[in-house]
Write an enzyme that holds these catalytic residues in place. Structure first.
Site, PDB file in Angstrom:
ATOM      1  N   SER A 110     -10.868  -0.757  -1.796  1.00 51.72           N
ATOM      2  CA  SER A 110      -9.822  -0.677  -0.944  1.00 51.72           C
ATOM      3  C   SER A 110     -10.232  -0.925   0.350  1.00 51.72           C
ATOM      4  CB  SER A 110      -9.217   0.578  -1.132  1.00 51.72           C
ATOM      5  OG  SER A 110      -8.468   0.977  -2.230  1.00 51.72           O
ATOM      6  N   HIS A 122      -4.005   6.125   2.654  1.00 57.06           N
ATOM      7  CA  HIS A 122      -4.545   4.850   2.217  1.00 57.06           C
ATOM      8  C   HIS A 122      -3.978   3.895   2.917  1.00 57.06           C
ATOM      9  CE1 HIS A 122      -5.740   1.722  -0.614  1.00 57.06           C
ATOM     10  NE2 HIS A 122      -6.601   2.394  -1.030  1.00 57.06           N
ATOM     11  N   ASP A 131       0.766  -1.279   0.026  1.00 60.00           N
ATOM     12  CA  ASP A 131       0.036  -0.058  -0.104  1.00 60.00           C
ATOM     13  C   ASP A 131       0.812   1.224  -0.159  1.00 60.00           C
ATOM     14  OD1 ASP A 131      -2.395   1.717   0.646  1.00 60.00           O
ATOM     15  OD2 ASP A 131      -3.267  -0.198   1.159  1.00 60.00           O
TER      16      ASP A 131
END
Length: 1446
Positions: free
Chosen positions: A522, A195, A137
């Site tokens: 996600s 994220h 990520d």
């Protein structure tokens, strides 16, 4: 428990291969596996001889970036086209392709998924302890509290990773590794974008209290596997995620020893598996026993839009959860539309409607509210409508609106987004509404020259029974690359997910505990990664395919409401949207059977797809000769689902299942054949004799549609294997089935005849269609576990009426006898013998049988008619002459739950209010001290428990009512409610209580806690007594004296020593004005000070704010009411000196704070004070009328005590008490508390007047109610304004006067039939309610207001209306009553005759009332009045409500 295989039949599919070639500097090079261990030399040999291989060489030089050891044999290098051409000539070279750049597929969810601390799957799996989750990520924020290692063991010995942060202390036993692979674009694993921090916390974040966003969604945040280890591999930079870096990250993760790899990213274009490096790397991970979970992509709702389609990957789609951060748009026509937003300012003037403008109506350039596209002269000071779409984000649109001077924004979905709305951190007041509501709002704007609107912010609401709904953005199948494999595999939570974030979205600078709410696959991917970690912890020997099978075959196909999972269009979702269904972690832990796949089986699958041997070799990383492999068709892979491309020729496939459940077990097959397809399974039964045994079955698919299905048509069905224990339970939902009454006494046989012929109606199997409850009294019918196909079959049977999925009902969560005029040894208590001989049945959360309130001193044995049971499961618990019955009605008790024992206190509290015996020494933290008792202290109690926690299934509620009728109760008390405004024929409580009323049982129900808004009632049927809530005259008070000498009075539940003058501080956000007491991020020093906080009911609890203030060093707290809460304050168990003050006093306090730079205050606890002569005051939360299902009936009927009610409780809430034998009490508020007060009053009246019907008892209560407070002024609402009839109904209960009302309005059960027919219900609908056949054409139908009800509710047009009422004399013989009329404003009321004479008791006399408008009135405005019949001794008052129309 169990498993299923989903079947997708695709008749003809024509696909187009997408080819994409891009010239990039970085190439991914595949070479034959080296024979040497020196990979560096081997890989370097492929580079041009002039190359400088040093990592820091000139960027223009060919150079190796990453050498791959595990994902495949090869490397990533910066190369020119000429370099690649030269490389192609070398021996051992396989391929070189330009790398791709992948986009990221951008908490309440553990509870939503059934994961509860200290119980169930979390406990069984040790919360994932010892398992390592590796994430590829954007990096991680190592100092976030979500990555605290409290309670974490060291990493297992196999761990070989490292921590590449500059500080050695950045990693710990939670975050055990962090590496970065970003081609020089970053020099640390730190997350700059958010994220990776969010996904890591979602998968395996530790428990963090006080998580929220702008004070919403507040609670304890935790990942799916909160004690699993985390390893972060940063492969993304702000410019994206390079394929070479992704491969380097995956290579390192395999080398380091992770157990699960989570990848929330993917390419946008389908890429053949041999060219898809994520697929290739995932294959190697799978071979090493690592499960790889990947996001499905955010390109939905279009079909064929998936990423990460390889069958050895778990491909995860996204869905909603049952939590909403709710706001409501209220238009000028009073239509209301719910939406979502995370930013909920408390200073927005919701009570004032602003201009509403749609710039897109003026110019297409302004449709999407892009920056600079809005005309300031058009939008300034108004609420602006903006459509989703264009170039900016949803938050960017709000910035554009704010910059142009707009006051607020309504974001409107387009058709593609459907029902999917986002709760985001907007920069101005905003609401995001769905597509259907967007059309209605635009229609209003188009049709109105001066449209106006406002936004009401409602905070966090949990319990949406439509969840999960597939997110609009979630990518859909079928798989383009392998149509014979059904993808996605599974869906999980991915909309509005709260998790850790590197920085504060609210600009907080004083905390590291920062969270954000974002959406995408996600977010769903790490949920499944965490679930996989839990399964790996519980079952370390399970292969990746077995874990994947367990997740897929136990998935849910229905939502919380028991209906099929829906798409964003609110249509049943197909398998291309949900795959196997929605993840159910607890059931996945014990699936019974699994479909296992060994790595070599994928080679046969790949060869069968006609990949070349070289292509298969690239994927499998070894030389492959497909001529020597047993090629299989795609659909022959031992996958937990079927996807069939079916022509005219039948197709047969084999599956093998392995037993991981019980040693000796037998499974039978159930087939849900798709339309137009015949499915045959052989054998139909599988018998296992040991664990680990594998058995096979064949499935043959044959078209039977006669050619009616055409190209691109698809249909779907299922194959289920089930045993006595294991099954796909959620394939079968609970339905409430209504059938025509039978003349037979054998109800069991009759009801069984409606089930499918294959059903084992006596089985306890969770997978079999089976009857759960047979109803004898509430209506003709039963509750059963059925599939949609079973219901369709049932519809064809004679006598069938309807079948609807059950609903979930929610709980509507003591000086009061004295306040009601009930005193020992005198008056109504004495006349009624304290309710002796009367049985009150309570449908609630259970009971605490050994509580002193349930002692049977002075209580006689139950009457001879009593037929109830005592179903406690332990000899420790028993019934007695007070608690004479206890029964439970749910299908299987949750883990660690003892049937009937009250886990949350609600049922114990309500039973104590209704009929608790006298208990001396009752108090709440030493306050409100005295003798506690119920309203009918010598009545009997019977508890019926259909609830687990705060949710109560409607089938269990119906069974509880049915049992109560059978057992012989006299009064039924139900402090719960389902959906708002239900049609009576759809309302299981209305239907069941009709039968109770027919049997002479008084039914009392709570009105609901959704006030002070109008039209918020529950339980509105006219045969139910609907009870609102009010205050009593007792307060536990605190005085505050401000520095300017002004005195304020408030309430608290806990005493404290007086506080001398201290500084007074009001910490608020500079941006939103919202109190910082919600999140603890104080922007000023509060130590040693009195802290001012908001008392808002939808955000963090008031007590929790006190905990936050105390933890930050605050000395005391003053809680402010907002305008809606008005005068309603609560006595709660605060942890520090605290007081809650009214809205009026809150304004005074704020004015003082604004008037001085050095505000101070003192606080002194005054204790319990009785005699507030403003009582009763309507509680702010008490739901209001008018009734929506029946506007001609005035509701609520009555109000009673419901604020700060002291009653019995299962355990002590006062931790300072060391005497464990002391009686335990708690003080809580709600219409849940007012309802049992009225149930107790009804019991007293039933004891004195055993021949009175339920309607007569209800009339006596209503017509004698108080319309004035203790001061003699009209009862007030929470704003301290005279309360209208939609708030108080007939008024506040007066038990003593109800005992001798003089006259009553009686209603016989048959009288309700003309009323129901007059509501234009069909014969069938009326028949469902009254449980017999009805022909409305033969009934003398009546308008609603003609029902002989003790009140009037008139919907007024222009014509006069005349209605008749009949009164029965229950007072004195030879009595004469005169009429007094209080005409509503704008209405003339005429009564004929003006005098009623009753020669003897039981005489009846009728009168007519004519209502005539005398002015035009305002559309939808209301007014009120009354009719009162009186003698010198009696007063019989009926309120009048009038609503003007046209």
């Amino acid at each position: 428990m169990g498993f299923t295989s989903f079947l997708c039949i695709i008749c003809i599919l024509n696909f187009i291969q997408f080819l994409k070639a891009e010239n990039l500097d970085v190439y991914i090079v595949h070479v034959d596996p080296a024979q040497s261990d020196n990979l560096e030399t081997s890989y370097d040999s492929f580079m041009p001889t002039t190359t400088n291989l040093a990592a820091n060489s000139n960027n223009n030089q060919p150079r190796i970036l990453h050498r791959y050891r595990n994902v495949f044999s090869g490397f990533a290098a910066k190369l020119s086209i000429a370099d690649v051409e030269a490389m192609r000539q070398m021996e051992g070279f396989v391929s070189a392709r330009p790398e791709k750049v992948f986009p990221l597929h951008t908490t309440h969810t553990p509870n939503f998924l059934g994961l509860i601390q200290n119980s169930g799957f979390w406990k069984d799996s040790n919360y994932g302890k010892g398992v390592i989750v590796g994430l590829l990520d954007s990096g991680i924020s190592p100092d976030h509290p979500s990555f605290s290692d409290e309670g974490m063991p060291p990493p297992p010995p196999k761990w070989r990773g490292e921590c590449q942060f500059g500080s050695k202390n950045a990693c710990n036993n939670k975050l055990i590794g962090a590496k970065y692979f970003t081609n020089g674009n970053a020099t640390t694993p730190f997350d700059e974008e958010g994220h990776g921090t969010h996904t890591a916390a979602t998968a395996a974040g530790s428990f963090v209290g006080g998580a929220n966003i702008y004070g919403n969604a507040a609670g304890t945040a935790a990942g799916m596997a909160p004690l699993a280890h985390v390893a972060m591999y940063r492969v993304c930079s702000p410019s994206g995620c390079s394929e070479s870096d992704i491969m380097a990250g995956m290579d390192a993760a395999i080398e380091d020893g992770v157990d699960v790899i989570s990848i929330s990213l993917g390419g946008g274009t389908p890429t053949a598996f041999d060219k898809d490096n994520i697929a290739i790397g995932a294959f190697r991970a799978m071979e090493k026993g690592i499960l790889v979970s990947c996001s499905a992509g955010n390109n939905g709702p279009a079909l064929v839009s998936l990423s990460n389609e390889a069958p050895w990957i778990l491909t995860v789609g996204a869905s909603t959860i049952d939590r909403k951060i709710k706001a409501t748009a209220v238009l000028g026509n009073n239509e209301e539309y719910d939406g979502e937003t995370a930013f909920q300012p408390n200073d927005f003037p919701s009570a004032t409607k602003l201009g509403l403008v749609f710039p897109g109506q003026i110019s297409n350039m302004s449709l999407y509210c892009g920056e600079g596209a809005l005309d300031e002269n058009v939008v300034r000071g108004k609420i602006v409508l903006c459509e989703i779409g264009g170039t900016g984000t949803r938050v960017d649109k709000g910035k554009a609106v704010k910059n142009a001077g707009g006051a607020a924004m309504i974001l409107m979905n387009q058709e593609a987004q459907g029902d999917t709305t986002r709760a985001e951190a907007h920069v101005l007041p905003a609401i995001h509404v769905n597509y259907g509501d967007a059309l209605k709002i635009k229609a209003y704007v188009s049709s109105n020259p001066n449209p106006i609107a406002t936004i009401v912010f409602k905070g966090t609401v949990i319990g949406d029974d439509r969840a999960p709904v597939v997110a609009a953005f979630s990518s859909r199948g079928p798989s383009l690359l392998s149509p014979g494999i059904l993808k996605p595999d599974i869906i999980g939570p991915g909309v509005n997910i709260l998790a850790a974030w590197p920085v504060s979205v609210e600009n907080k600078t004083d905390t590291k505990s920062t969270f954000n709410m974002v959406s995408g696959t996600s977010m769903s991917c790490p949920h499944l990664s965490g679930v996989a970690a839990l399964l790996k912890s519980a079952h370390p020997d399970w292969s990746p395919a077995v874990i994947k099978s367990a997740i897929m075959t136990t998935a849910d196909q229905v939502n919380l409401g028991g209906n099929p999972i829906e798409t964003e269009a609110l249509k049943p979702a197909d398998v291309f949207a949900i795959g196997a269904g929605h993840v159910n972690p607890s059931r996945a832990n014990d699936p019974g059977l699994v479909y296992d796949i060994q790595p070599h089986e994928y080679v046969s699958y790949l060869c069968g797809m006609n990949f070349t041997e070289s292509q298969v070799g690239v994927i499998a990383q070894r030389k492959v000769d497909c001529s020597k492999e047993s090629r299989i068709a795609e659909s022959q892979l031992n996958y937990p689902s079927f996807s069939i491309v079916l022509g005219s020729t039948p197709q047969t496939y084999t599956r093998t299942v392995t037993n991981v459940g019980e040693c000796e077990s037998s499974y039978n097959v159930e087939i849900g054949s798709p339309e137009g397809v015949t499915v045959v399974v052989e054998p139909v039964k599988l018998d296992f004799t040991k664990l680990g045994q594998a058995l096979s079955y064949k499935v043959t698919f044959t078209r039977s549609d006669g050619g009616t299905l055409t190209t691109d048509d698809y249909v779907q069905g299922f194959v289920t294997w089930h045993s006595g224990k294991y099954s796909v339970r959620k394939n079968l939902g609970v339905y409430i089935v209504h059938v025509e009454p039978t003349q037979s006494d054998d109800l069991e046989t009759f009801y069984n005849s409606f089930l499918p012929t294959t059903s084992n109606v006596t089985s306890n199997s969770e997978d079999q269609p089976r009857i759960l409850y047979r109803y004898r009294h509430v209506f003709s019918g039963f509750a059963a576990k059925l599939s949609a196909a079973h219901v369709d079959e049932m519809r064809k049977k004679k006598g069938f009426i309807s079948a609807r999925p059950e609903r979930m009902m929610h709980l509507h969560t003591t000086h009061s006898p004295n306040f009601l005029g009930l005193n020992q040894n005198t008056g109504l208590w004495k006349n009624s013998s304290y309710g002796k001989g009367i049985i009150i049945g309570l449908v609630d959360t259970g009971i605490t049988p050994d509580h002193p309130s349930l002692n049977d001193q002075g209580v006689p044995p139950p009457p001879a008619k009593w037929k109830g049971k005592c179903e406690f499961t332990s000899p420790r618990w028993t019934c007695n002459n007070k608690l004479i019955g206890a029964r439970y009605f749910y299908r299987s008790p949750p883990l660690f739950v003892t049937p009937l024992i009250d886990q949350i206190g609600h049922g114990t509290h309500t039973s104590g209010i209704a009929a608790g015996n006298f208990v001396g020494g009752a108090d709440f933290y030493g306050n409100a001290r005295g003798t506690a008792s119920g309203t009918a202290p010598l009545a009997h109690v019977a508890i019926y428990q259909p609830c687990t926690g705060s949710h109560c299934g409607s089938s269990g509620i119906a069974a509880a009512i049915d049992a109560a009728i059978e057992d012989g109760v006299d009064v039924l008390s139900m402090s719960l409610g389902g959906a708002l405004h239900l049609h009576f024929a759809d309302d299981i409580m209305a239907i069941g209580t009709f039968r109770a009323m027919e049997r002479g049982i008084v039914v009392s129900c709570s009105a609901g806690n959704d006030g002070p808004k109008n039209k918020t009632l529950y339980n509105e049927a006219p045969w139910i007594m609907t009870v609102g809530a009010s205050t009593t005259d007792r307060k536990i008070t605190v005085n505050a004296v401000l520095g300017n000498g002004e005195e304020l009075e408030g309430e608290t539940g806990t005493g404290f020593p007086s506080i001398e003058k201290l500084d007074l501080v009001y910490p608020r956000s500079n941006d939103t004005g919202m109190s910082r007491c919600f999140d603890g991020h104080f922007n000023t020093d509060i130590k040693g000070k009195i802290v001012v906080c908001e008392g808002m009911k939808y955000l963090v609890t008031r007590v929790q704010q006190g905990i936050t203030v105390k933890g930050a060093g605050g000395a005391a707290m003053i809680l402010l009411n907002n305008k809606f809460d008005g005068d309603t304050t609560f006595e709660e168990p605060h942890v520090l000196p605290a007081m809650q003050i009214t809205y009026a006093d809150s304004l005074k306090l704020k004015a003082y704070l604004n008037s001085t730079s050095n505000p101070t205050a003192t606080m002194s606890f005054q204790g319990t004070i009785i005699g507030n002569n403003r009582a009763p005051v309507v509680a702010t939360f008490s739901s209001r009328g008018p009734s929506v299902p029946s506007p001609g009936i005035l509701k609520p009927d009555i109000i009673g005590p419901g604020v700060n009610i002291l009653s019995s409780w299962p355990a002590s809430v006062d931790n300072s008490k060391t005497d464990t034998k002391s009686p335990t009490f708690n003080m809580i508020s709600g219409t849940s508390m007012s309802c049992p007060h009225l149930s107790g009053v009804a019991a007293l009246l039933k004891s004195v007047h055993p021949d009175w019907s339920p309607a007569a008892i209800k009339s006596a209560i209503m017509t004698t109610a108080d319309s004035v407070n203790l001061q003699g002024n009209p009862i007030e609402d929470e704003q301290l304004q005279p309360a209208n009839v939609f708030a108080i109904g007939s008024g506040h209960v007066n038990p003593s006067r109800a005992n001798d009302p003089g006259l009553v309005y009686d209603i016989m059960p048959d009288d309700y039939i003309p009323y129901l027919c007059g509501l234009n219900y069909t014969n069938q609908e009326v028949g469902i309610i009254v449980a017999r056949k009805v022909d409305c054409s033969k009934e003398k139908t009546i308008p609603e207001a003609q029902l002989n009800y003790p009140s009037f509710s008139i919907i007024f047009g222009s014509s006069p209306q005349t209605y008749t009422r009949t009164l029965t004399n229950v007072g004195k013989a030879n009595s004469s009553y005169d009429v007094e009329i209080g005409s509503p404003d704008g209405v003339n009321v005429k009564v004929e005759p003006k005098k009623l004479v009753f020669p003897k008791l039981g005489d009846k006399s009728s009168y007519s009332v004519t209502f005539t408008r005398t002015n035009k009135g305002v559309m939808n405005s209301s007014t009120q009045g009354f009719i009162r019949w009186h003698t010198a001794e009696y007063s019989v008052r009926s309120p009048i409500a009038v609503v003007f129309q046209n």
